[in-house]
Scaffold this motif. Structure first.
Motif, PDB file in Angstrom:
ATOM      1  N   GLU A   1      79.906  25.234 -15.213  1.00 39.14           N
ATOM      2  CA  GLU A   1      79.279  25.807 -16.407  1.00 39.14           C
ATOM      3  C   GLU A   1      79.521  27.316 -16.497  1.00 39.14           C
ATOM      4  OE1 GLU A   1      77.609  26.207 -19.961  1.00 39.14           O
ATOM      5  OE2 GLU A   1      78.118  24.321 -18.980  1.00 39.14           O
ATOM      6  N   THR A   2      79.424  28.006 -15.374  1.00 43.67           N
ATOM      7  CA  THR A   2      79.694  29.452 -15.373  1.00 43.67           C
ATOM      8  C   THR A   2      81.149  29.727 -15.744  1.00 43.67           C
ATOM      9  OG1 THR A   2      77.998  29.839 -13.704  1.00 43.67           O
ATOM     10  CG2 THR A   2      79.680  31.547 -13.950  1.00 43.67           C
ATOM     11  N   LEU A   3      82.067  28.946 -15.174  1.00 44.67           N
ATOM     12  CA  LEU A   3      83.481  29.130 -15.503  1.00 44.67           C
ATOM     13  C   LEU A   3      83.757  28.827 -16.969  1.00 44.67           C
ATOM     14  CD1 LEU A   3      85.609  27.831 -12.501  1.00 44.67           C
ATOM     15  CD2 LEU A   3      85.699  30.060 -13.582  1.00 44.67           C
ATOM     16  N   ARG A   4      83.120  27.792 -17.495  1.00 45.14           N
ATOM     17  CA  ARG A   4      83.321  27.441 -18.906  1.00 45.14           C
ATOM     18  C   ARG A   4      82.813  28.575 -19.813  1.00 45.14           C
ATOM     19  NH1 ARG A   4      84.602  23.630 -22.227  1.00 45.14           N
ATOM     20  NH2 ARG A   4      83.611  23.339 -24.226  1.00 45.14           N
TER      21      ARG A   4
ATOM     22  N   HIS B   1      89.632  44.507 -21.103  1.00 44.24           N
ATOM     23  CA  HIS B   1      88.686  43.776 -20.263  1.00 44.24           C
ATOM     24  C   HIS B   1      87.534  44.691 -19.849  1.00 44.24           C
ATOM     25  CE1 HIS B   1      87.164  40.906 -17.412  1.00 44.24           C
ATOM     26  NE2 HIS B   1      87.331  41.752 -16.422  1.00 44.24           N
ATOM     27  N   ASN B   2      86.325  44.276 -20.173  1.00 41.72           N
ATOM     28  CA  ASN B   2      85.130  45.027 -19.810  1.00 41.72           C
ATOM     29  C   ASN B   2      84.267  44.127 -18.939  1.00 41.72           C
ATOM     30  OD1 ASN B   2      82.707  46.401 -19.638  1.00 41.72           O
ATOM     31  ND2 ASN B   2      82.766  47.097 -21.755  1.00 41.72           N
ATOM     32  N   ALA B   3      84.453  44.219 -17.625  1.00 41.04           N
ATOM     33  CA  ALA B   3      83.765  43.336 -16.686  1.00 41.04           C
ATOM     34  C   ALA B   3      82.252  43.515 -16.742  1.00 41.04           C
ATOM     35  CB  ALA B   3      84.280  43.576 -15.268  1.00 41.04           C
ATOM     36  N   ALA B   4      81.783  44.743 -16.922  1.00 43.34           N
ATOM     37  CA  ALA B   4      80.337  44.996 -16.956  1.00 43.34           C
ATOM     38  C   ALA B   4      79.689  44.297 -18.144  1.00 43.34           C
ATOM     39  CB  ALA B   4      80.064  46.493 -16.996  1.00 43.34           C
ATOM     40  N   GLU B   5      80.338  44.354 -19.295  1.00 45.28           N
ATOM     41  CA  GLU B   5      79.799  43.692 -20.488  1.00 45.28           C
ATOM     42  C   GLU B   5      79.750  42.177 -20.303  1.00 45.28           C
ATOM     43  OE1 GLU B   5      81.197  42.785 -25.045  1.00 45.28           O
ATOM     44  OE2 GLU B   5      81.836  44.665 -24.138  1.00 45.28           O
ATOM     45  N   LEU B   6      80.828  41.608 -19.751  1.00 49.23           N
ATOM     46  CA  LEU B   6      80.855  40.165 -19.513  1.00 49.23           C
ATOM     47  C   LEU B   6      79.793  39.764 -18.496  1.00 49.23           C
ATOM     48  CD1 LEU B   6      84.698  39.493 -19.451  1.00 49.23           C
ATOM     49  CD2 LEU B   6      83.087  38.914 -21.259  1.00 49.23           C
ATOM     50  N   ALA B   7      79.624  40.557 -17.455  1.00 50.24           N
ATOM     51  CA  ALA B   7      78.618  40.246 -16.432  1.00 50.24           C
ATOM     52  C   ALA B   7      77.216  40.247 -17.037  1.00 50.24           C
ATOM     53  CB  ALA B   7      78.707  41.246 -15.280  1.00 50.24           C
ATOM     54  N   ARG B   8      76.922  41.250 -17.867  1.00 52.52           N
ATOM     55  CA  ARG B   8      75.612  41.297 -18.533  1.00 52.52           C
ATOM     56  C   ARG B   8      75.404  40.070 -19.415  1.00 52.52           C
ATOM     57  NH1 ARG B   8      76.685  46.594 -19.261  1.00 52.52           N
ATOM     58  NH2 ARG B   8      77.423  46.243 -21.380  1.00 52.52           N
ATOM     59  N   SER B   9      76.413  39.717 -20.184  1.00 54.14           N
ATOM     60  CA  SER B   9      76.300  38.587 -21.106  1.00 54.14           C
ATOM     61  C   SER B   9      76.113  37.268 -20.369  1.00 54.14           C
ATOM     62  CB  SER B   9      77.543  38.500 -21.991  1.00 54.14           C
ATOM     63  OG  SER B   9      77.652  39.637 -22.796  1.00 54.14           O
ATOM     64  N   LEU B  10      76.784  37.135 -19.234  1.00 47.20           N
ATOM     65  CA  LEU B  10      76.677  35.900 -18.448  1.00 47.20           C
ATOM     66  C   LEU B  10      75.449  35.878 -17.556  1.00 47.20           C
ATOM     67  CD1 LEU B  10      80.378  35.389 -17.339  1.00 47.20           C
ATOM     68  CD2 LEU B  10      79.056  33.869 -18.800  1.00 47.20           C
ATOM     69  N   GLY B  11      74.863  37.046 -17.306  1.00 48.42           N
ATOM     70  CA  GLY B  11      73.719  37.119 -16.405  1.00 48.42           C
ATOM     71  C   GLY B  11      74.115  36.978 -14.943  1.00 48.42           C
TER      72      GLY B  11
ATOM     73  N   VAL C   1      82.188  37.961 -11.963  1.00 45.74           N
ATOM     74  CA  VAL C   1      83.144  38.105 -13.064  1.00 45.74           C
ATOM     75  C   VAL C   1      84.549  38.345 -12.506  1.00 45.74           C
ATOM     76  CG1 VAL C   1      83.841  39.619 -14.967  1.00 45.74           C
ATOM     77  CG2 VAL C   1      81.485  38.846 -14.787  1.00 45.74           C
ATOM     78  N   ALA C   2      84.660  39.204 -11.516  1.00 45.47           N
ATOM     79  CA  ALA C   2      85.970  39.488 -10.910  1.00 45.47           C
ATOM     80  C   ALA C   2      86.557  38.245 -10.263  1.00 45.47           C
ATOM     81  CB  ALA C   2      85.840  40.610  -9.883  1.00 45.47           C
ATOM     82  N   SER C   3      85.733  37.466  -9.571  1.00 42.23           N
ATOM     83  CA  SER C   3      86.249  36.261  -8.913  1.00 42.23           C
ATOM     84  C   SER C   3      86.617  35.195  -9.935  1.00 42.23           C
ATOM     85  CB  SER C   3      85.260  35.730  -7.884  1.00 42.23           C
ATOM     86  OG  SER C   3      84.072  35.302  -8.500  1.00 42.23           O
ATOM     87  N   CYS C   4      85.844  35.086 -11.024  1.00 39.20           N
ATOM     88  CA  CYS C   4      86.187  34.132 -12.087  1.00 39.20           C
ATOM     89  C   CYS C   4      87.521  34.499 -12.729  1.00 39.20           C
ATOM     90  CB  CYS C   4      85.103  34.093 -13.153  1.00 39.20           C
ATOM     91  SG  CYS C   4      83.582  33.257 -12.695  1.00 39.20           S
ATOM     92  N   LEU C   5      87.687  35.784 -13.047  1.00 34.96           N
ATOM     93  CA  LEU C   5      88.930  36.231 -13.663  1.00 34.96           C
ATOM     94  C   LEU C   5      90.103  36.018 -12.713  1.00 34.96           C
ATOM     95  CD1 LEU C   5      90.397  37.512 -16.030  1.00 34.96           C
ATOM     96  CD2 LEU C   5      89.922  39.748 -15.017  1.00 34.96           C
ATOM     97  N   HIS C   6      89.928  36.380 -11.468  1.00 37.88           N
ATOM     98  CA  HIS C   6      90.991  36.207 -10.480  1.00 37.88           C
ATOM     99  C   HIS C   6      91.381  34.731 -10.365  1.00 37.88           C
ATOM    100  CE1 HIS C   6      93.470  37.353  -7.106  1.00 37.88           C
ATOM    101  NE2 HIS C   6      92.914  36.403  -6.386  1.00 37.88           N
TER     102      HIS C   6
END
Length: 129
Positions: free
Chosen positions: A26-29, A43-53, A59-64
């Motif tokens: 679910e997190t990956l989706r 790419h704004n990792a901080a914004e994505l991390a906030r949005s995903l909680g 976020v870095a490991s998901c992107l990698h």
């Protein structure tokens, strides 16, 4: 559209866990869908991390992971200094435009043409071809 949605679900729920990562499907989706929404943006990792909680490491490991699996392309900046502004962030693209559109829920050409992502989707298609 049904095939693409089934592919995404099967890939996330069955194929990726066989590779060993401990990131929930679910997190990956959600992350993959967010990348589709931010197609061709810096790419704004901080914004994505906030949005995903989640934290930035997730976020870095998901992107990698998605880059390693060749479903996402990370395009590094070609110039270090553009107009005196240091650009460090890469642009991120979902590599398959059909999968990106399925992640966004766009089932027809009319829906795509009416969506703000149409230009970025075309840019991603051009980069991949």
């Amino acid at each position: 559209m049904r095939w693409r949605q089934d592919f995404i679900r099967t890939y996330l729920e069955q194929d990726i866990p066989l590779l060993g990562p401990r990131i929930t499907a679910e997190t990956l989706r959600r992350f993959w869908s967010m990348l589709a929404h931010h197609q061709s943006e810096l790419h704004n990792a901080a914004e994505l991390a906030r949005s995903l909680g989640v934290d930035g490491k997730t976020v870095a490991s998901c992107l990698h992971l998605l880059v390693d699996l060749l479903v996402v392309r990370r395009l590094e900046p070609s110039h270090a200094n553009v107009g005196r502004q240091l650009v460090k962030s890469p642009k991120v693209y979902v590599r398959d435009s059909g999968i990106a559109q399925a992640l966004l829920g766009l089932a027809s050409a009319e829906q795509l043409l009416g969506h703000p992502i149409v230009g970025a989707s075309g840019e991603g298609f051009v980069i991949e071809t």
